[in-house]
Design a protein around this motif. Sequence first.
Motif, PDB file in Angstrom:
ATOM      1  N   THR A  83       0.851  -1.183   0.000  1.00  0.00           N
ATOM      2  CA  THR A  83       0.000   0.000   0.000  1.00  0.00           C
ATOM      3  C   THR A  83       0.885   1.232   0.000  1.00  0.00           C
ATOM      4  O   THR A  83       2.099   1.142   0.166  1.00  0.00           O
ATOM      5  N   ASN A  84       0.270   2.387  -0.169  1.00  0.00           N
ATOM      6  CA  ASN A  84       1.073   3.606  -0.096  1.00  0.00           C
ATOM      7  C   ASN A  84       1.413   3.890   1.364  1.00  0.00           C
ATOM      8  O   ASN A  84       0.993   3.181   2.275  1.00  0.00           O
ATOM      9  N   ASP A  85       2.169   4.920   1.605  1.00  0.00           N
ATOM     10  CA  ASP A  85       2.664   5.194   2.952  1.00  0.00           C
ATOM     11  C   ASP A  85       1.557   5.570   3.931  1.00  0.00           C
ATOM     12  O   ASP A  85       1.706   5.377   5.128  1.00  0.00           O
ATOM     13  N   THR A  86       0.445   6.076   3.441  1.00  0.00           N
ATOM     14  CA  THR A  86      -0.625   6.502   4.345  1.00  0.00           C
ATOM     15  C   THR A  86      -1.343   5.317   4.969  1.00  0.00           C
ATOM     16  O   THR A  86      -1.677   5.341   6.151  1.00  0.00           O
ATOM     17  N   PHE A  87      -1.576   4.261   4.202  1.00  0.00           N
ATOM     18  CA  PHE A  87      -2.340   3.123   4.694  1.00  0.00           C
ATOM     19  C   PHE A  87      -1.463   1.915   4.970  1.00  0.00           C
ATOM     20  O   PHE A  87      -1.887   0.783   4.772  1.00  0.00           O
ATOM     21  N   SER A  88      -0.279   2.140   5.468  1.00  0.00           N
ATOM     22  CA  SER A  88       0.579   1.010   5.816  1.00  0.00           C
ATOM     23  C   SER A  88       0.074   0.369   7.106  1.00  0.00           C
ATOM     24  O   SER A  88      -0.692   0.961   7.866  1.00  0.00           O
ATOM     25  N   SER A  89       0.498  -0.854   7.346  1.00  0.00           N
ATOM     26  CA  SER A  89       0.025  -1.563   8.528  1.00  0.00           C
ATOM     27  C   SER A  89       0.504  -0.891   9.813  1.00  0.00           C
ATOM     28  O   SER A  89      -0.202  -0.893  10.817  1.00  0.00           O
ATOM     29  N   THR A  90       1.673  -0.286   9.780  1.00  0.00           N
ATOM     30  CA  THR A  90       2.178   0.391  10.971  1.00  0.00           C
ATOM     31  C   THR A  90       1.344   1.617  11.309  1.00  0.00           C
ATOM     32  O   THR A  90       1.020   1.844  12.473  1.00  0.00           O
ATOM     33  N   ASN A  91       0.967   2.383  10.293  1.00  0.00           N
ATOM     34  CA  ASN A  91       0.143   3.563  10.554  1.00  0.00           C
ATOM     35  C   ASN A  91      -1.238   3.176  11.066  1.00  0.00           C
ATOM     36  O   ASN A  91      -1.774   3.830  11.968  1.00  0.00           O
ATOM     37  N   LEU A  92      -1.826   2.121  10.510  1.00  0.00           N
ATOM     38  CA  LEU A  92      -3.127   1.673  11.009  1.00  0.00           C
ATOM     39  C   LEU A  92      -3.021   1.142  12.435  1.00  0.00           C
ATOM     40  O   LEU A  92      -3.919   1.331  13.241  1.00  0.00           O
ATOM     41  N   MET A  93      -1.911   0.470  12.748  1.00  0.00           N
ATOM     42  CA  MET A  93      -1.709  -0.021  14.098  1.00  0.00           C
ATOM     43  C   MET A  93      -1.586   1.139  15.079  1.00  0.00           C
ATOM     44  O   MET A  93      -2.143   1.108  16.176  1.00  0.00           O
TER      45      MET A  93
END
Length: 58
Positions: A23-33
């Motif tokens: 995914t792009n940087d906005t919807f990465s798994s780290t950001n969602l976490m």
Amino acid sequence: MVAIVSAVLFFIAFLINAADISTNDTFSSTNLMLLGLTALALHVAGIGSGWSVRGRRR
């Protein structure tokens, strides 16, 4: 309510991480976490819980 939002964000982050979806940087798994952890912290702090403790009525 906020705890349900955090659980959904954790689940989406898990799916992105487990399926190795790029995914792009906005919807990465780290950001969602991190968004899920923020929502969980707000829930633990009492924001969005719907209950307000004002004291005992007699």
